[in-house]
Design an enzyme around this catalytic site. Structure first.
Site, PDB file in Angstrom:
ATOM      1  N   HIS A 375     -30.871  58.198 -37.177  1.00 31.98           N
ATOM      2  CA  HIS A 375     -32.042  57.441 -36.715  1.00 31.98           C
ATOM      3  C   HIS A 375     -33.352  58.196 -36.865  1.00 31.98           C
ATOM      4  CE1 HIS A 375     -29.944  54.049 -34.692  1.00 31.98           C
ATOM      5  NE2 HIS A 375     -28.969  54.941 -34.578  1.00 31.98           N
ATOM      6  N   LYS A 566     -44.886  51.012 -27.402  1.00 39.34           N
ATOM      7  CA  LYS A 566     -43.766  51.831 -27.899  1.00 39.34           C
ATOM      8  C   LYS A 566     -43.878  53.179 -27.203  1.00 39.34           C
ATOM      9  CE  LYS A 566     -45.488  51.326 -32.149  1.00 39.34           C
ATOM     10  NZ  LYS A 566     -44.526  51.091 -33.195  1.00 39.34           N
ATOM     11  N   ARG A 567     -42.854  54.013 -27.344  1.00 34.19           N
ATOM     12  CA  ARG A 567     -42.961  55.357 -26.792  1.00 34.19           C
ATOM     13  C   ARG A 567     -44.223  56.041 -27.319  1.00 34.19           C
ATOM     14  NH1 ARG A 567     -38.617  57.398 -23.517  1.00 34.19           N
ATOM     15  NH2 ARG A 567     -39.736  59.356 -23.723  1.00 34.19           N
ATOM     16  N   LYS A 572     -46.354  58.396 -33.937  1.00 35.52           N
ATOM     17  CA  LYS A 572     -46.641  56.956 -33.839  1.00 35.52           C
ATOM     18  C   LYS A 572     -48.150  56.682 -33.802  1.00 35.52           C
ATOM     19  CE  LYS A 572     -42.281  56.150 -31.332  1.00 35.52           C
ATOM     20  NZ  LYS A 572     -41.502  55.171 -32.148  1.00 35.52           N
ATOM     21  N   THR A 674     -38.395  48.699 -34.465  1.00 27.40           N
ATOM     22  CA  THR A 674     -37.801  47.392 -34.209  1.00 27.40           C
ATOM     23  C   THR A 674     -38.799  46.508 -33.457  1.00 27.40           C
ATOM     24  OG1 THR A 674     -36.696  48.491 -32.353  1.00 27.40           O
ATOM     25  CG2 THR A 674     -35.344  47.950 -34.251  1.00 27.40           C
ATOM     26  N   LYS A 678     -40.090  42.313 -33.622  1.00 27.49           N
ATOM     27  CA  LYS A 678     -40.270  41.380 -32.495  1.00 27.49           C
ATOM     28  C   LYS A 678     -41.644  40.727 -32.558  1.00 27.49           C
ATOM     29  CE  LYS A 678     -37.233  44.483 -30.038  1.00 27.49           C
ATOM     30  NZ  LYS A 678     -37.189  45.696 -29.160  1.00 27.49           N
TER      31      LYS A 678
HETATM   32  O1  B1N Z   1     -34.332  54.713 -33.432  1.00 25.73           O
HETATM   33  C1  B1N Z   1     -34.727  53.361 -33.690  1.00 25.73           C
HETATM   34  C2  B1N Z   1     -35.703  53.311 -34.863  1.00 25.73           C
HETATM   35  O2  B1N Z   1     -36.140  51.988 -35.030  1.00 25.73           O
HETATM   36  C3  B1N Z   1     -36.892  54.247 -34.621  1.00 25.73           C
HETATM   37  O3  B1N Z   1     -37.698  54.285 -35.779  1.00 25.73           O
HETATM   38  C4  B1N Z   1     -36.392  55.646 -34.287  1.00 25.73           C
HETATM   39  O4  B1N Z   1     -37.497  56.470 -33.962  1.00 25.73           O
HETATM   40  C5  B1N Z   1     -35.429  55.579 -33.101  1.00 25.73           C
HETATM   41  C6  B1N Z   1     -33.003  61.545 -29.676  1.00 25.73           C
HETATM   42  C7  B1N Z   1     -33.728  59.417 -30.528  1.00 25.73           C
HETATM   43  N1  B1N Z   1     -34.598  57.894 -33.598  1.00 25.73           N
HETATM   44  N2  B1N Z   1     -34.136  58.938 -32.877  1.00 25.73           N
HETATM   45  C8  B1N Z   1     -34.162  58.582 -31.615  1.00 25.73           C
HETATM   46  C9  B1N Z   1     -33.602  58.883 -29.257  1.00 25.73           C
HETATM   47  C10 B1N Z   1     -33.176  59.662 -28.195  1.00 25.73           C
HETATM   48  C11 B1N Z   1     -32.873  61.003 -28.412  1.00 25.73           C
HETATM   49  O5  B1N Z   1     -32.439  61.750 -27.389  1.00 25.73           O
HETATM   50  C12 B1N Z   1     -33.423  60.761 -30.736  1.00 25.73           C
HETATM   51  N3  B1N Z   1     -34.626  57.340 -31.515  1.00 25.73           N
HETATM   52  C13 B1N Z   1     -34.890  56.921 -32.745  1.00 25.73           C
HETATM   53  C14 B1N Z   1     -33.490  52.531 -33.937  1.00 25.73           C
HETATM   54  O6  B1N Z   1     -32.904  52.854 -35.154  1.00 25.73           O
END
Ligand code: B1N
Length: 841
Positions: A375, A566-567, A572, A674, A678
């Site tokens: 991801h 978003k976060r 971002k 995502t 939406k």
């Molecule tokens: O996952 C989403 C994507 O649509 C986003 O672009 C992406 O930023 C998000 C460590 C993550 N990537 N990595 C994380 C979350 C928690 C953590 O402890 C990494 N989140 C994303 C769905 O694919």
């Protein structure tokens, strides 16, 4: 009054059963009041809004149980091949509304409540959502569960039942402050605790080798602590089908026998303390998004839920009378990032040590079972664990990883010859400056499929972070562009638009989202266009009232709603958005009569508590709002609001009320996004870079219906390679210089020049995310956006309709179908509702 009841003709048909399944208005009202009385223990005169919520939730849950039990029974009976989604996060959002929509009972319950003088929406507002995730990754898991159930795919979600989910965000003086999330305070009516399926998980200690009675070398892991994992199950309904799958979340407790030992020895406090220590494992969600926090407790969480889940799968396999060798036929296991990747070593341990399987067979089973979704490309998010830490918690797993690595590196040598740099890069153990276990490498080696979450992201994976693995295993790499569920993100959250669409193209679109293309036929239809515009206005008025309630700020629903939710993260680029606001503000100060498009800038999002720069960006946005919102020169033409505590609940009314969707990450950094989907689905236009799924959204909706700006990922890479000097952009751009200088002067910080200095210094000197390099392109694009919104409203409306009409690809149903066909090889199993009398017989 004939009631629809599953047990209508059964000899066991009694009043109580009828109350739990019946669907006439009279039965629903009676069942609701019964639950208020018998479950909540309240009469209406002293019932609180929370009591009404609980009574209603139980009334709805009763109407889900036949679906749930029939589904489980069918899967067991048919030995259904099952997709398992292993994820440290599930950001499910509030259940009540979604369950009513998926049951097809929303309108009926709305009427029943109305007849009791109650309002369904107000009752729904009482729900405390389970915030068991950070952002996109956790929400994606939730959308996929919804789609798997809707597509009748046998599936199980496994995760952690955090006692405290993502923190609640509040504000003091414009700064974010965190409060603990207490989602379980009022009880959770949707879950069922299943102590009978508890499992034990070993942690720490050491290993001992021995030779068994057949003369084979075996390893015994002697742990220094054991925790008990208790499953809590929640039914996951499909939309207008009988399927109800399960989300199984694990809570950590102490094994009863351990307490008992200590208690017998008279060590009461010691016993209680060991209970507290065990329970810590599932206590709190780590609030980082896209960033690794290399803490021991986090590794314990990951191993804990993975071990519980794999043991549970083996129990299920055996309870169907299937041999262990059939594990990869019964289950296909998707790893949601590397957070559960230790599953690869744990399955090996369970098979080789606990079940005495030969290594090679165990490895074949393991590779066949797992697939890995990446991801993120951000190096700071790639999980690596200090080897000493990993070995001290999971001594046996470290040995197993060494053995996997030994065999794997020989495979690399065989293909590429003596290339020591390549070996060093691909090794599961990093040895350059401190030794680490590399979880992404483990996931790649132990899986048969590896996917990114958007086309660009998958290509970049193959070219950068996973390049070596792509060269070794090209056949494993596939793309699976993310999607979102139209049930929550349209039917539930934008009922007015959903109804308009129903009236024009029928009601199949929520499960066949491509059908939205039929809306294109109405793009020039005056009556349809009018209704489309009015619905957007109505949604904006609704959000306007909410904003005033939440922030005290009055915004103008006729202004453009320009939204970034978003976060908060530097990549971002909320700070780029802030620079644009200040640019417009300065223009108005210099020329108060300037014609500009009135805009309401809406922000929402949490910053990780330890991420200083993200918190400073929040402070900048609120500080700019404090000045701009009050300045009489602005004459309400600009408003800046920060909606607190962004979560699924609070996001639902925002997407339908947005005009402009801000998707402005530095190209090459947002894996997919995502939220971008939406917005467009709800008729907002996107201003965005060629990043993540933006690329594919633009392809689908058409370049002429998308506001593109900024460098491409390749241009960003090239600029950095050539030695990026951000201050040159500042020196050479008078308007940018004016904006930066205004912040530096202390104008937004009561004359204090220190507050925003770290942010400004960072932009001028590092600017890792090329904010200054993209500034002018963004401003020019925004000027164009403003003109179209103001001067070409008919075209804006047309673009809005075309965006929604062309978003069919981004349903999570499409994504799940692709996973099923190309990775999981799982087929649907349709569910017939079993009669109650037969189920209990
Ligand atoms: O996952 C989403 C994507 O649509 C986003 O672009 C992406 O930023 C998000 C460590 C993550 N990537 N990595 C994380 C979350 C928690 C953590 O402890 C990494 N989140 C994303 C769905 O694919």
């Amino acid at each position: 009054d004939v009631e629809t009841s599953f047990a209508r003709n059964s000899p066991l048909s009694v009043q109580v059963e009828d109350d739990r399944t019946g669907l006439s208005l009279e039965t629903l009202k009676r069942a609701f009041l019964d639950n208020l009385f018998y479950v909540q223990g309240k009469s209406p005169d002293i019932a609180t809004a929370k009591d009404y919520y609980m009574a209603l939730a139980y009334t709805v849950r009763d109407r889900m149980l036949h679906h749930w039990l029939s589904t489980g029974q069918t899967y067991r009976r048919t030995h259904a091949r099952t997709a398992v989604y292993l994820s440290a996060e599930f950001l499910m959002g509030p259940y009540l509304g979604n369950n009513l929509i998926n049951l097809g009972l929303y309108d009926l319950f709305e009427q029943a409540m109305e007849e009791l003088g109650l309002n369904l929406k107000e009752i729904m507002d009482q729900e405390q959502e389970p915030g068991l995730g950070n952002g996109g990754l956790g929400r994606l898991a939730a959308c996929y569960l919804d789609s798997m159930a809707t597509l009748e795919i046998p599936s199980l979600g496994y995760g952690i039942r955090y006692e405290f989910g993502i923190f609640e965000q509040a504000f003091h003086d414009g700064w974010q402050v965190e409060k603990t999330d207490q989602w379980l305070r009022w009880g959770n009516p949707w879950e069922v605790r299943r102590p009978e399926w508890a499992v034990h998980v070993k942690i720490g200690g050491h290993t001992e080798g021995y030779t068994d009675h057949q003369g084979r070398y075996q390893v015994n892991w002697v742990p220094d602590k054991v925790v008990r994992g208790i499953p809590y199950d929640t039914p996951i309904l499909g939309y207008q089908v009988n399927t109800a799958n399960t989300l199984r979340l694990w809570r950590a407790e102490s094994p009863e026998s351990f307490d008992f030992d200590a208690f017998n020895r008279g060590d009461y406090y010691g016993a209680v303390n060991s209970k507290i220590i065990s329970e810590n494992i599932s206590k709190v969600l780590y609030p980082n998004d896209d960033k690794l926090e290399g803490k021991q407790l986090r590794l314990e969480q990951e191993f804990f839920f993975v071990s519980c889940s794999l043991q549970d799968m083996i129990r299920l396999l055996m309870s169907e009378g299937l041999p262990l060798e059939q594990f990869p036929e019964k289950f296909t296991v998707q790893l949601n990032d590397t957070h559960p990747a230790v599953a690869i070593a744990e399955l090996m341990r369970l098979l080789v040590d606990d079940h005495e399987m030969a290594w090679d067979l165990a490895w074949e089973i393991t590779q066949k079972s797992f697939a890995y979704t990446n991801h993120t490309l951000l190096p700071e998010a790639l999980e690596r664990w200090p080897m000493y830490l990993f070995g001290s918690l999971l001594p046996r797993h470290l040995e197993i990883i060494f053995e996997i690595n030994r065999i794997f590196l020989d495979q690399v040598r065989l293909k590429f010859g003596p290339d020591n740099e390549r070996i060093a890069r691909m090794s599961l153990i990093e040895e350059t400056g401190g030794r680490y276990v590399r979880m992404a490498n483990l996931a790649c080696v132990g899986s048969h499929a590896i996917n990114g979450v958007a086309e660009l992201h998958t290509e970049l994976l193959k070219e950068t972070v996973l390049k070596d693995f792509y060269e070794l295993f090209p056949e494993k790499f596939v793309n699976k562009t993310n999607g979102v569920t139209p049930r929550r993100w349209m039917v539930l959250s934008n009922p007015r638009l959903a109804k308009l669409i129903d009236q024009h193209i029928g009601t199949a679109w929520p499960t066949q989202l491509d059908q939205l293309s039929k809306l294109e036929a109405y793009v020039d239809d005056p009556a349809f266009r009018n209704e489309w515009r009015e619905i957007k206005q109505a949604n904006k008025r609704f959000l306007t009232a909410r904003i005033e309630r939440l922030t005290g700020i009055k915004v103008n629903p006729d202004s453009m709603f320009d939204v970034q939710i978003k976060r908060i993260h530097e990549y971002k680029r909320q700070q780029l958005n802030a620079l644009h606001i200040i640019t417009l503000y300065r223009r108005l100060k210099q020329n108060p009569d300037l014609e500009i498009t009135p805009r309401t800038f809406i922000f929402a999002g949490k910053a990780a508590p330890g991420y200083f720069m993200a918190k400073l960006i929040i402070k900048l946005i609120t500080a700019v709002g404090d000045i701009v919102n009050r300045d009489p020169v602005v004459r309400d033409r600009l408003k800046v609001v920060f909606i607190p505590n962004y979560n699924v609940t609070n996001s639902q009314p925002i997407y339908p009320a947005s005009d402009l969707s801000e998707q402005i990450s530095t190209a090459g950094f947002e894996a997919s996004g995502t939220g971008n989907m939406k917005f467009a689905l709800n008729g907002s236009l996107t201003i965005g870079t060629l990043d993540g799924a933006n690329v594919e959204i633009r392809e689908e909706v058409g370049a002429e219906n998308f506001f593109l700006f900024g460098m491409t990922a390749d241009e960003v890479t090239a600029l950095k390679a050539s030695g990026y000097q951000p201050w040159q952009y500042y020196e050479e751009n008078a308007e940018l210089k004016g904006v930066i200088d205004l912040i530096s002067s202390g104008f937004f910080s009561g004359g204090d020049t220190e507050t925003f200095k770290p942010l400004i210094d960072n932009l001028l000197q590092q600017d890792r995310f090329t904010v200054l390099a993209d500034y002018q392109s963004y401003i020019d694009c925004q000027d164009h956006v403003g003109k179209v919104y103001q001067q070409d409203q008919e075209n804006w409306l047309r673009m809005s309709i075309l965006n929604a009409a062309r978003m069919g690809k981004f349903s999570s149903d499409r994504a799940v179908r692709e996973y099923c066909k190309e990775i999981w090889h799982v087929d649907p199993v349709s569910i017939e509702l079993q009669e109650y009398s037969k189920m209990v017989a």
